[in-house]
Design a protein around this motif. Structure first.
Motif, PDB file in Angstrom:
ATOM      1  N   ASP A  56       4.942   6.890  36.313  1.00 39.51           N
ATOM      2  CA  ASP A  56       6.203   7.526  35.928  1.00 39.51           C
ATOM      3  C   ASP A  56       5.922   8.928  35.388  1.00 39.51           C
ATOM      4  N   PRO A  57       6.457   9.978  36.022  1.00 39.52           N
ATOM      5  CA  PRO A  57       6.148  11.357  35.610  1.00 39.52           C
ATOM      6  C   PRO A  57       6.527  11.663  34.160  1.00 39.52           C
ATOM      7  N   ALA A  58       7.696  11.199  33.734  1.00 36.71           N
ATOM      8  CA  ALA A  58       8.123  11.471  32.356  1.00 36.71           C
ATOM      9  C   ALA A  58       7.184  10.812  31.358  1.00 36.71           C
ATOM     10  N   CYS A  59       6.748   9.613  31.680  1.00 36.74           N
ATOM     11  CA  CYS A  59       5.802   8.898  30.816  1.00 36.74           C
ATOM     12  C   CYS A  59       4.476   9.647  30.728  1.00 36.74           C
ATOM     13  N   LEU A  60       3.999  10.150  31.861  1.00 32.61           N
ATOM     14  CA  LEU A  60       2.747  10.911  31.862  1.00 32.61           C
ATOM     15  C   LEU A  60       2.851  12.126  30.949  1.00 32.61           C
ATOM     16  N   THR A  61       3.998  12.801  31.006  1.00 31.48           N
ATOM     17  CA  THR A  61       4.218  13.975  30.146  1.00 31.48           C
ATOM     18  C   THR A  61       4.219  13.571  28.682  1.00 31.48           C
ATOM     19  N   ASP A  62       4.917  12.483  28.371  1.00 30.47           N
ATOM     20  CA  ASP A  62       4.991  12.009  26.981  1.00 30.47           C
ATOM     21  C   ASP A  62       3.619  11.633  26.441  1.00 30.47           C
ATOM     22  N   LYS A  63       2.788  11.039  27.284  1.00 33.71           N
ATOM     23  CA  LYS A  63       1.461  10.599  26.849  1.00 33.71           C
ATOM     24  C   LYS A  63       0.409  11.708  26.953  1.00 33.71           C
ATOM     25  N   GLY A  64       0.785  12.818  27.565  1.00 33.90           N
ATOM     26  CA  GLY A  64      -0.170  13.908  27.745  1.00 33.90           C
ATOM     27  C   GLY A  64      -1.272  13.557  28.722  1.00 33.90           C
ATOM     28  N   LEU A  65      -0.920  12.741  29.720  1.00 32.73           N
ATOM     29  CA  LEU A  65      -1.900  12.317  30.718  1.00 32.73           C
ATOM     30  C   LEU A  65      -1.840  13.222  31.946  1.00 32.73           C
ATOM     31  N   ALA A  66      -2.986  13.744  32.347  1.00 29.43           N
ATOM     32  CA  ALA A  66      -3.063  14.538  33.571  1.00 29.43           C
ATOM     33  C   ALA A  66      -3.303  13.605  34.752  1.00 29.43           C
ATOM     34  N   ALA A  67      -2.845  14.010  35.926  1.00 25.74           N
ATOM     35  CA  ALA A  67      -2.980  13.173  37.118  1.00 25.74           C
ATOM     36  C   ALA A  67      -4.432  12.832  37.422  1.00 25.74           C
ATOM     37  N   ASP A  68      -5.350  13.774  37.142  1.00 28.49           N
ATOM     38  CA  ASP A  68      -6.758  13.510  37.466  1.00 28.49           C
ATOM     39  C   ASP A  68      -7.435  12.554  36.487  1.00 28.49           C
ATOM     40  N   GLN A  69      -6.724  12.160  35.439  1.00 28.57           N
ATOM     41  CA  GLN A  69      -7.261  11.174  34.505  1.00 28.57           C
ATOM     42  C   GLN A  69      -6.989   9.737  34.963  1.00 28.57           C
ATOM     43  N   LEU A  70      -6.063   9.579  35.876  1.00 31.94           N
ATOM     44  CA  LEU A  70      -5.639   8.236  36.255  1.00 31.94           C
ATOM     45  C   LEU A  70      -6.720   7.465  37.015  1.00 31.94           C
TER      46      LEU A  70
END
Length: 237
Positions: A56-70
């Protein structure tokens, strides 16, 4: 019979979780080494694609997670829960085998010190690793489907990913092993292969003697949705 399907699955887990040349290795090491193989790296990359597409993009923003961390964090989840599956299945299997020991176990173990047998086992390693990987991702995907985890599948036989299927080393390795064994004049290797076949039959028979059916492998992933939620993978309707 309803028990026969579970028996087959557990027998496969047995051969993957307890490889003949790596009895002393812990399950987590086996999973890590399998994921470090070329096929394992390809499956990990596919998992990364699925996580990036499903998070979920909004969740990633809230958690400060970058796509390359997944991808690396998803790999850690697979190691943890794949290990849990192998350990859980092996606990059941080990009890059955200890109650029904294979008569040729000592001779089989002694043959592993033979140079020809060592070479055969080293050549066979990609098959064992691929089997571990397929079992883990098959049942990881199956649990996610049942638990309604909103993560795309990775297991290539289920997704029909031809590119990934071609990277599985099993067929090519089996051909090399067959050629090696057919050309070898080693009596020790021939005896080892004969005893290995007998052991597999004995282990399967021992599993069938269980008074109650073993759990399905995918049930060992119960709870993985909590870890996936930390990567913004949603569950539910």
């Amino acid at each position: 019979m309803p028990f026969s399907r579970r028996t087959i699955v557990i027998a496969l887990l047995l051969s993957a979780a307890s490889p003949t040349c790596a009895q002393t290795q812990d399950r987590a090491t086996l999973v890590r080494e399998a994921l470090a193989s070329p096929y394992g790296k390809a499956l990990t990359a596919e998992l990364g694609k699925s996580l990036r597409a499903s998070a979920d993009p909004a969740c990633l923003t809230d958690k400060g997670l970058a796509a390359d961390q997944l991808e690396p964090r998803g790999r850690d989840i697979v190691i943890r829960w794949g290990t849990h599956m192998l350990e859980g299945a092996s606990a059941f299997i080990d009890r059955q085998i200890s109650d029904n020991p294979f008569a040729g176990a000592a001779e089989l173990e002694s043959l592993k010190s033979n140079p020809d047998v060592k070479r055969y086992l080293a050549m066979e390693e990609p098959i064992r690793q691929a089997k571990i990987l397929d079992l883990i991702f098959e049942h990881f995907d199956r649990y996610n489907l049942i638990a309604r985890v909103k993560l795309g599948g990775v297991y290539p036989l289920q997704t029909g990913n031809e590119a990934l299927l071609r990277l599985n080393p099993t067929d090519a390795t089996e051909e090399r092993l067959e050629t090696f064994a057919s050309k070898s004049r080693s009596k020790a290797l021939k005896r080892f292969l004969q005893l290995s076949d007998q052991e597999a039959i004995a282990q399967s028979a021992a599993i069938k003697k269980a008074s109650s059916p073993p759990p399905f492998p995918h049930t060992f992933f119960k709870g993985v949705e909590t870890d996936l939620a930390e990567l913004c993978i949603r569950s539910g309707k």
